[in-house]
Write a protein that holds these residues in place. Sequence first.
Motif, PDB file in Angstrom:
ATOM      1  N   PHE A  70      -2.134   4.956  12.429  1.00 50.46           N
ATOM      2  CA  PHE A  70      -1.470   5.279  11.174  1.00 50.46           C
ATOM      3  C   PHE A  70      -0.784   6.632  11.355  1.00 50.46           C
ATOM      4  CE2 PHE A  70      -4.984   2.511  10.602  1.00 50.46           C
ATOM      5  CZ  PHE A  70      -4.638   1.626   9.599  1.00 50.46           C
ATOM      6  N   HIS A  71       0.547   6.610  11.437  1.00 56.92           N
ATOM      7  CA  HIS A  71       1.266   7.825  11.799  1.00 56.92           C
ATOM      8  C   HIS A  71       2.285   8.224  10.749  1.00 56.92           C
ATOM      9  CE1 HIS A  71      -0.291   8.621  15.832  1.00 56.92           C
ATOM     10  NE2 HIS A  71      -0.424   7.305  15.929  1.00 56.92           N
ATOM     11  N   VAL A  72       2.524   9.522  10.696  1.00 58.97           N
ATOM     12  CA  VAL A  72       3.557  10.093   9.842  1.00 58.97           C
ATOM     13  C   VAL A  72       4.376  11.047  10.706  1.00 58.97           C
ATOM     14  CG1 VAL A  72       2.035  11.972   9.049  1.00 58.97           C
ATOM     15  CG2 VAL A  72       4.035  11.319   7.680  1.00 58.97           C
ATOM     16  N   ALA A  73       5.669  11.105  10.475  1.00 51.67           N
ATOM     17  CA  ALA A  73       6.566  11.903  11.313  1.00 51.67           C
ATOM     18  C   ALA A  73       6.180  13.377  11.279  1.00 51.67           C
ATOM     19  CB  ALA A  73       8.010  11.728  10.836  1.00 51.67           C
ATOM     20  N   GLY A  74       6.196  14.006  12.459  1.00 49.10           N
ATOM     21  CA  GLY A  74       5.984  15.437  12.567  1.00 49.10           C
ATOM     22  C   GLY A  74       4.546  15.886  12.560  1.00 49.10           C
ATOM     23  N   PHE A  75       3.589  14.964  12.602  1.00 49.71           N
ATOM     24  CA  PHE A  75       2.179  15.338  12.514  1.00 49.71           C
ATOM     25  C   PHE A  75       1.633  15.560  13.924  1.00 49.71           C
ATOM     26  CE2 PHE A  75      -2.313  14.226  11.047  1.00 49.71           C
ATOM     27  CZ  PHE A  75      -2.476  15.432  10.387  1.00 49.71           C
ATOM     28  N   TYR A  76       1.874  16.771  14.437  1.00 46.24           N
ATOM     29  CA  TYR A  76       1.502  17.131  15.800  1.00 46.24           C
ATOM     30  C   TYR A  76       0.382  18.166  15.797  1.00 46.24           C
ATOM     31  CZ  TYR A  76       5.807  15.012  17.683  1.00 46.24           C
ATOM     32  OH  TYR A  76       6.813  14.153  18.049  1.00 46.24           O
ATOM     33  N   THR A  77      -0.406  18.142  16.864  1.00 44.74           N
ATOM     34  CA  THR A  77      -1.389  19.192  17.084  1.00 44.74           C
ATOM     35  C   THR A  77      -0.681  20.449  17.584  1.00 44.74           C
ATOM     36  OG1 THR A  77      -1.794  18.658  19.409  1.00 44.74           O
ATOM     37  CG2 THR A  77      -3.041  17.423  17.769  1.00 44.74           C
ATOM     38  N   GLY A  78      -1.454  21.516  17.744  1.00 48.50           N
ATOM     39  CA  GLY A  78      -0.921  22.736  18.339  1.00 48.50           C
ATOM     40  C   GLY A  78      -0.884  22.628  19.850  1.00 48.50           C
ATOM     41  N   SER A 356      15.696  12.539   7.561  1.00 47.33           N
ATOM     42  CA  SER A 356      14.403  12.889   8.147  1.00 47.33           C
ATOM     43  C   SER A 356      14.672  13.638   9.449  1.00 47.33           C
ATOM     44  CB  SER A 356      13.570  11.640   8.424  1.00 47.33           C
ATOM     45  OG  SER A 356      12.382  11.979   9.124  1.00 47.33           O
ATOM     46  N   PRO A 357      14.337  14.895   9.539  1.00 43.03           N
ATOM     47  CA  PRO A 357      14.700  15.695  10.715  1.00 43.03           C
ATOM     48  C   PRO A 357      13.757  15.506  11.893  1.00 43.03           C
ATOM     49  CG  PRO A 357      13.524  17.066   9.170  1.00 43.03           C
ATOM     50  CD  PRO A 357      13.628  15.699   8.531  1.00 43.03           C
ATOM     51  N   TRP A 358      13.364  14.272  12.170  1.00 38.94           N
ATOM     52  CA  TRP A 358      12.457  13.977  13.260  1.00 38.94           C
ATOM     53  C   TRP A 358      13.076  12.930  14.166  1.00 38.94           C
ATOM     54  CZ3 TRP A 358       8.738  17.359  13.833  1.00 38.94           C
ATOM     55  CH2 TRP A 358       8.311  18.063  12.708  1.00 38.94           C
ATOM     56  N   SER A 359      12.703  12.980  15.415  1.00 45.28           N
ATOM     57  CA  SER A 359      13.266  12.082  16.417  1.00 45.28           C
ATOM     58  C   SER A 359      12.165  11.158  16.929  1.00 45.28           C
ATOM     59  CB  SER A 359      13.838  12.898  17.580  1.00 45.28           C
ATOM     60  OG  SER A 359      14.505  12.083  18.508  1.00 45.28           O
ATOM     61  N   PRO A 360      12.485   9.892  17.177  1.00 42.97           N
ATOM     62  CA  PRO A 360      11.435   8.959  17.593  1.00 42.97           C
ATOM     63  C   PRO A 360      11.027   9.134  19.042  1.00 42.97           C
ATOM     64  CG  PRO A 360      13.536   7.829  17.550  1.00 42.97           C
ATOM     65  CD  PRO A 360      13.782   9.210  16.994  1.00 42.97           C
ATOM     66  N   SER A 361       9.749   8.972  19.295  1.00 44.02           N
ATOM     67  CA  SER A 361       9.234   8.931  20.657  1.00 44.02           C
ATOM     68  C   SER A 361       9.437   7.521  21.203  1.00 44.02           C
ATOM     69  CB  SER A 361       7.752   9.281  20.653  1.00 44.02           C
ATOM     70  OG  SER A 361       7.002   8.198  20.126  1.00 44.02           O
ATOM     71  N   LEU A 398      19.721  13.457  15.510  1.00 40.52           N
ATOM     72  CA  LEU A 398      20.263  14.607  16.239  1.00 40.52           C
ATOM     73  C   LEU A 398      19.829  15.930  15.619  1.00 40.52           C
ATOM     74  CD1 LEU A 398      23.922  13.484  17.068  1.00 40.52           C
ATOM     75  CD2 LEU A 398      21.847  13.235  18.444  1.00 40.52           C
ATOM     76  N   ASP A 399      19.552  15.923  14.315  1.00 43.40           N
ATOM     77  CA  ASP A 399      19.106  17.153  13.665  1.00 43.40           C
ATOM     78  C   ASP A 399      17.838  17.700  14.315  1.00 43.40           C
ATOM     79  OD1 ASP A 399      21.213  17.111  11.906  1.00 43.40           O
ATOM     80  OD2 ASP A 399      20.073  16.230  10.246  1.00 43.40           O
ATOM     81  N   TYR A 400      17.016  16.798  14.837  1.00 39.72           N
ATOM     82  CA  TYR A 400      15.782  17.237  15.508  1.00 39.72           C
ATOM     83  C   TYR A 400      16.109  18.165  16.673  1.00 39.72           C
ATOM     84  CZ  TYR A 400      11.660  16.982  18.515  1.00 39.72           C
ATOM     85  OH  TYR A 400      10.599  17.303  19.321  1.00 39.72           O
ATOM     86  N   ARG A 401      17.067  17.786  17.500  1.00 43.45           N
ATOM     87  CA  ARG A 401      17.433  18.621  18.648  1.00 43.45           C
ATOM     88  C   ARG A 401      18.112  19.906  18.183  1.00 43.45           C
ATOM     89  NH1 ARG A 401      14.659  16.885  23.217  1.00 43.45           N
ATOM     90  NH2 ARG A 401      15.142  14.708  23.697  1.00 43.45           N
ATOM     91  N   ALA A 402      19.014  19.796  17.217  1.00 44.56           N
ATOM     92  CA  ALA A 402      19.736  20.983  16.751  1.00 44.56           C
ATOM     93  C   ALA A 402      18.780  22.027  16.194  1.00 44.56           C
ATOM     94  CB  ALA A 402      20.760  20.584  15.697  1.00 44.56           C
ATOM     95  N   ALA A 403      17.738  21.574  15.504  1.00 45.61           N
ATOM     96  CA  ALA A 403      16.772  22.504  14.922  1.00 45.61           C
ATOM     97  C   ALA A 403      15.943  23.220  15.981  1.00 45.61           C
ATOM     98  CB  ALA A 403      15.855  21.762  13.954  1.00 45.61           C
TER      99      ALA A 403
END
Length: 756
Positions: A70-78, A356-361, A398-403
């Motif tokens: 169950f995933h949501v965009a941008g939910f990364y560990t440190g 959505s400023p996230w890019s898919p893996s 592309l916004d993901y890379r630009a950011a």
Amino acid sequence: MNDPTRGGPAPAVDPWVLSTDDLLRPFGHRDPHLTALVGYHPAFTGNGLFAVRVPAAGNGFAETPVRTQFHVAGFYTGREGTWSRKASLPAWSTLDVSDGSGSFNAAFTRPPGAHEAATDEAERLVGGDWAPVTSPGVGAARGIERYRQCLDLRTGAIVTEARWTSPAGRVTDVRYEVFTDRSRPSVGVVSVTVTPHWAGELVVTDALDERGALRTRTVERGAGHGRNWTVVEAEGSGVQAALVCVLHGPGHDEPVPARDGTATQTISVRTFPGRPLTFTKYVSVVTSHTADRPLSTARAHADEAARDGHVRLAEDNRRSWRREWEGDIVVSGNPQLQRRVRASKFYLLTSVREDSPWSPSPCGLSSDGYNGHVFWDTETWIWPGLLAQHPHIARSVLDYRAARLDAARAAAAAAGHRGARFPWESGLTGAEDTPEWAPFGRLEQHVSADVALAFWQYWLATGDRGWLRMTGLPVLSAIADFWASRVTTDPEGRCHINGVIPPDEYAVGPHDDSVYTNVAARETLRFAARAAEALGESADPRWAETADRIVVPFDEVQGIHPEFAGYEGRMIKQADVVMLVHPWENPQSPEVTRADLEYYAPRTHEDGPSMTDSVHSIVLAELGHAEAAFEYTRRSVDPFVRPPFEQFAEARTGGAFTFLTGHGGLLQEFLHGYSGLRWRADRVVLAPILPGPLDGITLRRLRWRDRVFDVDIRHDGTTVRLHAGEPLPVETAGTLRHVPTGGQVTVATRTPTPHR
């Protein structure tokens, strides 16, 4: 017997619906309702921001055969240690039903003391080593009959139906529906309708199951007043995700929270034989990326969704998906391939959305495969399948890379270079997230050029000058500065790029003058110069000077491009040199293109990833070899698709799943292979060709610079129809024609030539 040239078994009654039955038609099992789960890979759906794998039970969490995540965009560990990873949410789809003697979900788990059946493995239910359903009494003891699970590609809704006999012998018909609302980014719905054939008490349990969570810690959990909630935090990053559920059921029964403080609540109702009861769970998922107070925001969204109700949410979701499906790919003459093409498009859309400023893996939101990191897979394989028909979504990717441009600048500076170098693996911050043991993070530097190509293609396809000035040119010029400083100049003034790994990851090297890397760097330098020119700005003269002096290795004796300096013909992992033609459009003769393909195709590992075959198909189509191209189309999909919902695995033998890279490669074979579609700043180029086994290919609602058009490829001609925008300039076979607004133009479909 099925005709293999026509795509296998007959299509489902509804060609947009994938189901467990599709898998079983050719095999003649005695009981398709249970044996449908043999080889089962769980259904997957999402709205581009958050997603869910749905197990065989139609709800909840399952560990096998493939873990439901169950995933949501941008939910990364440190990045404590060496790299960040994707964190997984608690399982939010649980809505179990029970008659007191057992529950529906328990029927899909391994029974205590069960042993693997030795008599007929095909009759076991995947997800537990059950005894054969043909053994006396055993199948009935587990209690599942009339099983069917369906995924509607038009809406992303997953429906699971079964007749369940409880351990007490009570019979209940159960129907689940799960979907994430594409019109409401943070909302999902789980609904269960039960029709008991008995009288008594039914208990419905709504839970946020923390067994589904990975790499998180629980900040808060609880239940009350018809809601349950959990707040989790990804380890080390401080990113929080709040999940809130509102449960509605029949009558006036108020959900009762669990006394142990868990995020669980139940409803108990009186049942009567034949009277259906429906319970609906409204879910909201909100992260700290989008809200300062995720829990209160999620509570508000869940409450609002519950007020709007299931019927309205389902219709709003359908309407939003209908907009996306205006851009369809219609494959005539092969129902199986049609389903797989549409499934590929669906799975891409489940993991991306506008704004959505996230890019898919490579696995999108289906899992934490590849640690949820962003690779060149996105720009090279996945993203082109979005740009042609969904530029509004492509821009958000592309916004993901630009950011993360500043992080790329820091990476270049740390290595003593100017400009920006994007990481091989990118996660939360854009810093290099490749594990330290892998050399690719340091050496597979072509990823920066792959990013540049996507930015350049977006400009060609949209002509958005404001975007080019504010976003596109800054990224392109920074990458060009990197390549201009990265080259080494020899005494003759030629520029080399030394010490890299090419796309062929077997060539860990490091190697000098990877032909792919050099051509990609050369073109990136030229993209930046052209982008500046388009805006009336002065380009750095070093860009053009360096581009003109970059070495492009070529073996005059063999008539091929060597993969890198000193390459001696050893086996390669995946497409490399052949990609000079697509996507890089390196100017070279058809003879060289054919020679490269014939040299490298037999040297490519037979168990390599599917996107290699997709490139071979596209290149063969460009050369006019339609039948050979179609054989590679089959090779690019048939061994990789997993039943029953047409999802790609990374390799023929398994690997990452659901593999969006493979799905994206398949889409490109139709969007850019058989159509010959190429973007230009002043026109669209087409070179249509159609393999014999297909009756036609229709690309609906393609978009180029505010035009909306279709391309309908048939054996006797190709029709281009312009629905909106100014007249469309189309080049075919060196001739430029203009399609009038609201009109159409028919051009020749190329005649296939044999491939020796």
